[in-house]
Design an enzyme around this catalytic site. Sequence first.
Site, PDB file in Angstrom:
ATOM      1  N   GLU A 235       1.261  -1.191   0.302  1.00  0.00           N
ATOM      2  CA  GLU A 235      -0.359   0.158  -0.006  1.00  0.00           C
ATOM      3  C   GLU A 235       0.776   2.032   0.297  1.00  0.00           C
ATOM      4  O   GLU A 235      -0.046   2.248  -0.614  1.00  0.00           O
ATOM      5  CB  GLU A 235      -0.917  -0.381   1.124  1.00  0.00           C
ATOM      6  N   ASP A 236       2.037   0.770   0.612  1.00  0.00           N
ATOM      7  CA  ASP A 236       3.075   2.167   0.458  1.00  0.00           C
ATOM      8  C   ASP A 236       3.701   2.523  -0.466  1.00  0.00           C
ATOM      9  O   ASP A 236       3.113   4.122  -0.954  1.00  0.00           O
ATOM     10  CB  ASP A 236       3.956   2.033   1.631  1.00  0.00           C
ATOM     11  N   TYR A 237       4.081   2.044  -1.451  1.00  0.00           N
ATOM     12  CA  TYR A 237       4.205   2.460  -2.848  1.00  0.00           C
ATOM     13  C   TYR A 237       2.921   3.310  -3.379  1.00  0.00           C
ATOM     14  O   TYR A 237       2.926   3.841  -4.174  1.00  0.00           O
ATOM     15  CB  TYR A 237       4.585   1.310  -3.580  1.00  0.00           C
TER      16      TYR A 237
END
Length: 403
Positions: A235-237
């Site tokens: 989710e961070d990317y």
Amino acid sequence: MMPMVYTVYGFAIFFMIAWVCLWLIHIMALSYSKWKLHRTVDRSPPETPYPGVTILKPLTGTDLNLFSNLETFFTLDYPTYEICFCVETEHDAAVVVVNTLLHKYPHVDARLFTGGKHVGVNPKINNLQPGYLAAKYPLILISDAGIRMRDDTLLDMVQHMREDVAIVHQMPFAWDAEGFAAVYEKVFFGTAQARMYLGADLLGINCHTGMSSLVRRCALEEAGGLQAFADYLAEDYFMAKAVMAAGWKMRVSSLPALQNTGARSVGGLQARLARWARLRIAMVPTTALLEPLTECMPLGAGAAWAAGHLFNAEPLPFFLVHVLVWFLSDWLMLRSVQNGSPPFTKVQFLLGWVWSECCAPFVLAAALISPEISWRTRSYRLDWGGHAHELKPLKTDPVAFRI
């Protein structure tokens, strides 16, 4: 014969170009680290008040360091912030730790949320959703359970949050600890990981790692909120990709993220690195082809073969000099990231470095051979592009997969 000769020379030129490019990255990353990392944090009163920050802490299970890690968030030198602890179930062992800290620091604005809210496949986002919806402040710090903070870390991150910046994240590193696993962890994050991370930040490439990330809530809401990324494990990317596509910028703070998990092991770190590799391969398939060329041994072997064909150089001396200079460069990089000498001897560094470099190709191979991802107590399959599908729960201690 001629097509074969051209093919050989084509590959040789390719390897030499890759070799030169990697050494340029070495030089850029090391120079950038000297300028970027461990800069003095300005503690003087600002002209305008600092914005409030909501700290979201996803927790599952506990370990020997959880109490001391979480306690560092109660003693931050920052004027206005709240802590939202998010735990999957009210019977989780982490609840006892959080309640103890809430009782010890009653003056700190901190709350506990249990139960989560199912909005997608990603268990971390499901866990964080109640805390995110209840957040009071315009800046959101998503910080994993194993992160340990200096008292000026949050202040440093906020000072990097310029008007055109929406994400400020910390470069992954490791807190000092004893044992070979701790040496391996610090060597990896302080050399190979730091080099590519700093190089990506300098070149404006998305290198977002969400273990400690400060985000503008308005920018996140423009992208659909936290739940918009619940169908991705990385989710961070994808969060950074969406925010940058909207015109915002991303920056790395000057203080690295200090990971301090209670259970360090060589196998545990390698499993974690393999999981990250599987995510990268699913998100950017060319990773499987290009990533080996960022590693010392495969790149050195290819460049030595290429130098022999192009310049009649002796491959073995070329390879040995390449490895030696890479080793010395990594020692300088680790000292820069550590901001001084690491907490182990040069012999221990040599052993940890050789182990890290020799294992890197096998970690990538393991990711390619077994694409299924095990995370906490669950397992997932990834489609090309990064969408995740849960398969079946694993019968494993959830502490082993705690973020």
